[in-house]
Write an enzyme that holds these catalytic residues in place. Structure first.
Site, PDB file in Angstrom:
ATOM      1  N   LYS A  16       0.831  -1.212   0.000  1.00  0.00           N
ATOM      2  CA  LYS A  16       0.000   0.000   0.000  1.00  0.00           C
ATOM      3  C   LYS A  16       0.863   1.259   0.000  1.00  0.00           C
ATOM      4  O   LYS A  16       0.645   2.177  -0.787  1.00  0.00           O
ATOM      5  CB  LYS A  16      -0.902   0.053   1.249  1.00  0.00           C
ATOM      6  CG  LYS A  16      -1.853  -1.105   1.386  1.00  0.00           C
ATOM      7  CD  LYS A  16      -2.803  -0.912   2.572  1.00  0.00           C
ATOM      8  CE  LYS A  16      -2.129  -0.907   3.936  1.00  0.00           C
ATOM      9  NZ  LYS A  16      -1.546  -2.190   4.332  1.00  0.00           N
ATOM     10  N   ARG A  91      -9.396   1.340   8.643  1.00  0.00           N
ATOM     11  CA  ARG A  91      -9.014  -0.029   9.013  1.00  0.00           C
ATOM     12  C   ARG A  91     -10.167  -0.764   9.685  1.00  0.00           C
ATOM     13  O   ARG A  91     -10.017  -1.928  10.031  1.00  0.00           O
ATOM     14  CB  ARG A  91      -7.823   0.014   9.964  1.00  0.00           C
ATOM     15  CG  ARG A  91      -6.490  -0.274   9.277  1.00  0.00           C
ATOM     16  CD  ARG A  91      -5.419  -0.235  10.336  1.00  0.00           C
ATOM     17  NE  ARG A  91      -4.222  -0.949   9.991  1.00  0.00           N
ATOM     18  CZ  ARG A  91      -3.130  -0.375   9.470  1.00  0.00           C
ATOM     19  NH1 ARG A  91      -3.128   0.902   9.183  1.00  0.00           N
ATOM     20  NH2 ARG A  91      -2.061  -1.096   9.241  1.00  0.00           N
ATOM     21  N   ARG A 125      11.861  -5.664   5.490  1.00  0.00           N
ATOM     22  CA  ARG A 125      11.563  -4.230   5.351  1.00  0.00           C
ATOM     23  C   ARG A 125      12.409  -3.419   6.319  1.00  0.00           C
ATOM     24  O   ARG A 125      12.592  -3.784   7.458  1.00  0.00           O
ATOM     25  CB  ARG A 125      10.079  -3.999   5.633  1.00  0.00           C
ATOM     26  CG  ARG A 125       9.686  -2.546   5.609  1.00  0.00           C
ATOM     27  CD  ARG A 125       8.240  -2.388   5.269  1.00  0.00           C
ATOM     28  NE  ARG A 125       7.374  -2.535   6.424  1.00  0.00           N
ATOM     29  CZ  ARG A 125       6.047  -2.348   6.369  1.00  0.00           C
ATOM     30  NH1 ARG A 125       5.467  -2.052   5.224  1.00  0.00           N
ATOM     31  NH2 ARG A 125       5.325  -2.491   7.450  1.00  0.00           N
ATOM     32  N   ARG A 155      11.205  -1.763  11.936  1.00  0.00           N
ATOM     33  CA  ARG A 155      10.104  -1.352  12.806  1.00  0.00           C
ATOM     34  C   ARG A 155       9.838  -2.447  13.831  1.00  0.00           C
ATOM     35  O   ARG A 155       9.849  -3.618  13.475  1.00  0.00           O
ATOM     36  CB  ARG A 155       8.832  -1.146  11.959  1.00  0.00           C
ATOM     37  CG  ARG A 155       8.723   0.213  11.342  1.00  0.00           C
ATOM     38  CD  ARG A 155       7.637   0.277  10.293  1.00  0.00           C
ATOM     39  NE  ARG A 155       6.316  -0.227  10.723  1.00  0.00           N
ATOM     40  CZ  ARG A 155       5.222  -0.172   9.964  1.00  0.00           C
ATOM     41  NH1 ARG A 155       5.282   0.373   8.754  1.00  0.00           N
ATOM     42  NH2 ARG A 155       4.083  -0.645  10.380  1.00  0.00           N
ATOM     43  N   ARG A 166      -0.646  -8.728  13.585  1.00  0.00           N
ATOM     44  CA  ARG A 166      -1.141  -7.722  12.628  1.00  0.00           C
ATOM     45  C   ARG A 166      -1.973  -8.389  11.530  1.00  0.00           C
ATOM     46  O   ARG A 166      -2.967  -7.841  11.074  1.00  0.00           O
ATOM     47  CB  ARG A 166       0.034  -6.938  12.022  1.00  0.00           C
ATOM     48  CG  ARG A 166       0.631  -5.947  13.010  1.00  0.00           C
ATOM     49  CD  ARG A 166       1.952  -5.407  12.531  1.00  0.00           C
ATOM     50  NE  ARG A 166       1.835  -4.550  11.366  1.00  0.00           N
ATOM     51  CZ  ARG A 166       2.833  -4.300  10.523  1.00  0.00           C
ATOM     52  NH1 ARG A 166       4.016  -4.861  10.715  1.00  0.00           N
ATOM     53  NH2 ARG A 166       2.647  -3.515   9.505  1.00  0.00           N
TER      54      ARG A 166
HETATM   55  P1  AMP Z   1       0.868   0.903   9.117  1.00  0.00           P
HETATM   56  O1  AMP Z   1       2.103   1.711   8.956  1.00  0.00           O
HETATM   57  O2  AMP Z   1      -0.263   1.358   8.239  1.00  0.00           O
HETATM   58  O3  AMP Z   1       1.117  -0.581   9.010  1.00  0.00           O
HETATM   59  O4  AMP Z   1       0.345   1.162  10.612  1.00  0.00           O
HETATM   60  C1  AMP Z   1       1.123   0.788  11.724  1.00  0.00           C
HETATM   61  C2  AMP Z   1       0.238   0.659  12.960  1.00  0.00           C
HETATM   62  O5  AMP Z   1      -0.376   1.913  13.271  1.00  0.00           O
HETATM   63  C3  AMP Z   1      -0.935  -0.315  12.820  1.00  0.00           C
HETATM   64  O6  AMP Z   1      -0.556  -1.661  13.066  1.00  0.00           O
HETATM   65  C4  AMP Z   1      -1.890   0.223  13.891  1.00  0.00           C
HETATM   66  O7  AMP Z   1      -1.460  -0.147  15.183  1.00  0.00           O
HETATM   67  C5  AMP Z   1      -1.705   1.742  13.752  1.00  0.00           C
HETATM   68  N1  AMP Z   1      -2.656   2.324  12.783  1.00  0.00           N
HETATM   69  C6  AMP Z   1      -2.362   2.924  11.597  1.00  0.00           C
HETATM   70  N2  AMP Z   1      -3.469   3.339  10.967  1.00  0.00           N
HETATM   71  C7  AMP Z   1      -4.505   2.973  11.778  1.00  0.00           C
HETATM   72  C8  AMP Z   1      -5.921   3.088  11.676  1.00  0.00           C
HETATM   73  N3  AMP Z   1      -6.506   3.651  10.609  1.00  0.00           N
HETATM   74  N4  AMP Z   1      -6.665   2.606  12.694  1.00  0.00           N
HETATM   75  C9  AMP Z   1      -6.114   2.039  13.777  1.00  0.00           C
HETATM   76  N5  AMP Z   1      -4.790   1.886  13.937  1.00  0.00           N
HETATM   77  C10 AMP Z   1      -3.985   2.338  12.938  1.00  0.00           C
END
Ligand code: AMP
Length: 208
Positions: A16, A91, A125, A155, A166
């Site tokens: 994404k 999400r 990553r 990360r 996740r």
């Molecule tokens: P990402 O970088 O998109 O994988 O996001 C990393 C983490 O941030 C996720 O595993 C969630 O813990 C949190 N997060 C990011 N976007 C959201 C969202 N829209 N709703 C809830 N948690 C989020």
């Protein structure tokens, strides 16, 4: 061109972010990654960042009301007036419903990626403090960000124990959005088990 309000959907490691990063300059709209916004908040030690850190490290979701406040604030900025590409938001169904009330989505790109590819992508990553993402398989120097030269790190939530959670959270809370947007007739499936360039071409075709 009509305003494009795009959502990138797909599992963690589905591409994404990589796709949104390429698409945004082509379409002249901002790439909005809620994960990047939260990680920046953590680095800056803001109240939201402090509250979100433990949740993110466990691979769980930050509460919907917190995410909605973040996204509303972001939408108020001038660069969002012509549209946007959302990466990591919504999400949950509740977030998607709220988004429809704020800025209804016009296109959804659903990246389809197999589990073994996800695990390979996430375990290799690397990230830097400027939110660039790279992969050890194509980095000349495994310690330096190929975009800005900053030091890279893995990360915490890309470590195997958190990745498993996740993926479970994705399946339970986020995958139902596929049906939600398909029913609205705005979702396009894109094969994600291909190179970044191939997926990028397919997305451009789907948006035309
Ligand atoms: P990402 O970088 O998109 O994988 O996001 C990393 C983490 O941030 C996720 O595993 C969630 O813990 C949190 N997060 C990011 N976007 C959201 C969202 N829209 N709703 C809830 N948690 C989020």
């Amino acid at each position: 061109m009509n305003e494009m309000r795009i959502v990138m959907l797909g599992p963690p490691g589905g591409g994404k972010g990589s796709q949104a990063q390429r698409l945004a300059p082509d379409l002249g709209v901002p790439h909005i990654s809620t994960g990047d916004m939260l990680r920046t908040a953590i680095r800056e030690g803001t109240p939201v960042g402090l509250a979100a850190k433990a949740i993110i490290d466990r691979g769980e979701l930050v509460p919907d009301d917190v995410m909605l406040d973040i996204i509303k604030e972001r939408f108020a900025q001038a660069d969002c007036q012509k549209g946007f590409i959302l990466d990591g938001f919504p999400r949950t169904i509740a977030q998607a419903d709220a988004l429809e009330g704020l800025r209804p989505v016009t296109h959804v790109i659903n990246l389809i990626v197999s589990d073994d590819v996800i695990v390979k992508r996430l375990s290799g990553r690397r990230s830097c403090k400027n939110n660039h993402t790279s992969h050890i398989s194509w980095m000349d120097d495994p310690d330096k960000c190929p975009v800005c030269g900053e030091a890279v790190f893995q990360r915490d939530d890309d470590k195997p124990e958190t990745v498993k959670n996740r993926l479970e959270v994705y399946r339970k809370n986020t995958a139902p959005l596929i049906g939600y947007y398909r029913d609205k007739g705005i979702l396009r499936d894109i094969e994600g088990d291909v190179t970044v360039e191939e997926a990028n071409r397919a997305i451009h075709e789907a948006l035309e």
